[in-house]
Scaffold this active site. Structure first.
Site, short mmCIF file in Angstrom:
data_model
loop_
_atom_site.label_atom_id
_atom_site.label_comp_id
_atom_site.label_asym_id
_atom_site.label_seq_id
_atom_site.Cartn_x
_atom_site.Cartn_y
_atom_site.Cartn_z
CG HIS A 53 15.43 -11.31 10.85
ND1 HIS A 53 15.89 -12.33 10.07
CD2 HIS A 53 15.85 -10.16 10.26
CE1 HIS A 53 16.58 -11.83 9.04
NE2 HIS A 53 16.56 -10.52 9.13
CG HIS A 55 15.46 -7.09 8.50
ND1 HIS A 55 16.79 -7.34 8.75
CD2 HIS A 55 15.12 -6.03 9.29
CE1 HIS A 55 17.24 -6.47 9.63
NE2 HIS A 55 16.25 -5.68 9.99
CG ASP A 57 15.73 -9.34 3.06
OD1 ASP A 57 15.51 -8.76 4.14
OD2 ASP A 57 16.78 -9.98 2.84
CG HIS A 58 14.63 -12.41 6.12
ND1 HIS A 58 15.45 -13.47 6.35
CD2 HIS A 58 15.43 -11.39 5.71
CE1 HIS A 58 16.71 -13.11 6.10
NE2 HIS A 58 16.72 -11.85 5.73
CG HIS A 111 20.49 -9.24 11.49
ND1 HIS A 111 21.26 -8.48 10.66
CD2 HIS A 111 19.31 -9.42 10.84
CE1 HIS A 111 20.59 -8.21 9.55
NE2 HIS A 111 19.40 -8.76 9.63
CG ASP A 128 19.65 -11.71 7.23
OD1 ASP A 128 19.71 -12.68 6.45
OD2 ASP A 128 19.07 -10.64 6.93
CG HIS A 166 21.27 -12.45 2.44
ND1 HIS A 166 20.61 -11.79 1.43
CD2 HIS A 166 20.66 -12.14 3.59
CE1 HIS A 166 19.62 -11.08 1.97
NE2 HIS A 166 19.62 -11.28 3.28
ZN LIG Z 1 17.88 -9.10 8.14
#
Ligand SMILES: [Zn+2]
Length: 260
Positions: A53, A55, A57-58, A111, A128, A166
């Protein structure tokens, strides 16, 4: 023999890396630097990047890795993934010839709107959406979508290994115990997770069977879970209502407010 290892990034992210014979695929490289360092150290060549996805941090390291290694980038067709070359969705198959492996794509929105998972034999890369003993927060989708996505994952074979992004397992177990204090497998899972973390090891991958036995978000029809949730807010005892109230209760906890 295909190896799957976590490259730690940021505070608690894992960039899962599948590698064999000096070729590697990375999932959700939020940061390029630790991936570069790993590839150089192991004299491996990057073959592809998979993104679950959008985001940061990905996907934060995707373009830098593409500039360096010129590899295909697979990601959900319903989201903006930087440097995306192959938009994928439900039912698509991804072939990684260098490693002789294949991934099946599953749409698991909730998410985020377009979140996907990648399934390679019995290894699930679910970003996530499903976490160790928990699940992702609702950013773009509805509780009904996330619930449906988690139920789909729960239907995978029990020995499917769950590689989420995570390391939240220990905190999630505390919440799970608040939901279901009498679950013996959950109590055992807490002891196991503590031991792993004390030794500096990841609690992941878990398995679908372990998640079904201990993850409260997959246990919204259990009597003890329903009882607890009904004590924490109004609502009925249907599975979706319990799931929604559980997600809201967890969102309101201080340690959950800062999570991506
Ligand atoms: Zn995420």
């Amino acid at each position: 023999m295909l190896n799957i290892i976590p490259i730690p990034a940021f505070k608690d992210n894992y960039i899962w890396t599948l590698h064999e014979r000096q070729h590697a695929v990375v999932v959700d490289p939020g940061d390029a630097a630790p991936v570069r360092a790993w590839l150089e150290k192991h004299q491996s060549r990057l073959s592809a990047i998979l993104c679950t996805h959008h985001h940061h941090d990905h996907v934060g390291g995707v373009c830098e890795l593409v500039q360096l290694y010129n590899v295909p980038v697979y990601g959900p067709r319903h989201e903006n993934i930087p440097c995306l070359s192959h938009a994928v969705g439900e039912g698509d198959l991804i072939e990684i010839e260098e490693l002789g492996i294949q991934f099946k794509v599953l749409d698991i929105p909730g998410h985020t709107r377009g979140h996907v998972a990648y399934l390679n034999e019995n290894a699930l890369f679910c970003g996530d959406t499903l976490f160790g003993c928990g699940c992702g927060r609702l950013f773009e989708g509805t509780a009904a979508q996330l619930h449906h996505s988690l139920q789909r994952l729960a239907q995978l074979a029990g020995d499917t290994r769950v590689y989420c992004t995570h390391e939240y397992t220990e905190a999630n177990i505390c919440f799970a115990l608040a939901c279901e204090p009498g679950n013996a497998q959950l109590i055992q899972r807490q002891a196991d997770a503590r031991e792993l973390r004390a030794a500096g090891k990841p609690t992941l991958p878990s398995t679908i069977a372990l998640e079904k036995a201990t993850n409260p978000f997959l246990r919204c029809t259990e009597a003890e879970v329903i009882r607890t949730i009904l004590q924490h807010g109004p609502g009925d005892s249907t599975e979706l209502a319990v799931f929604t109230a559980m997600r809201e209760w967890k969102n309101a906890l201080p340690q959950d407010k800062r999570l991506p």
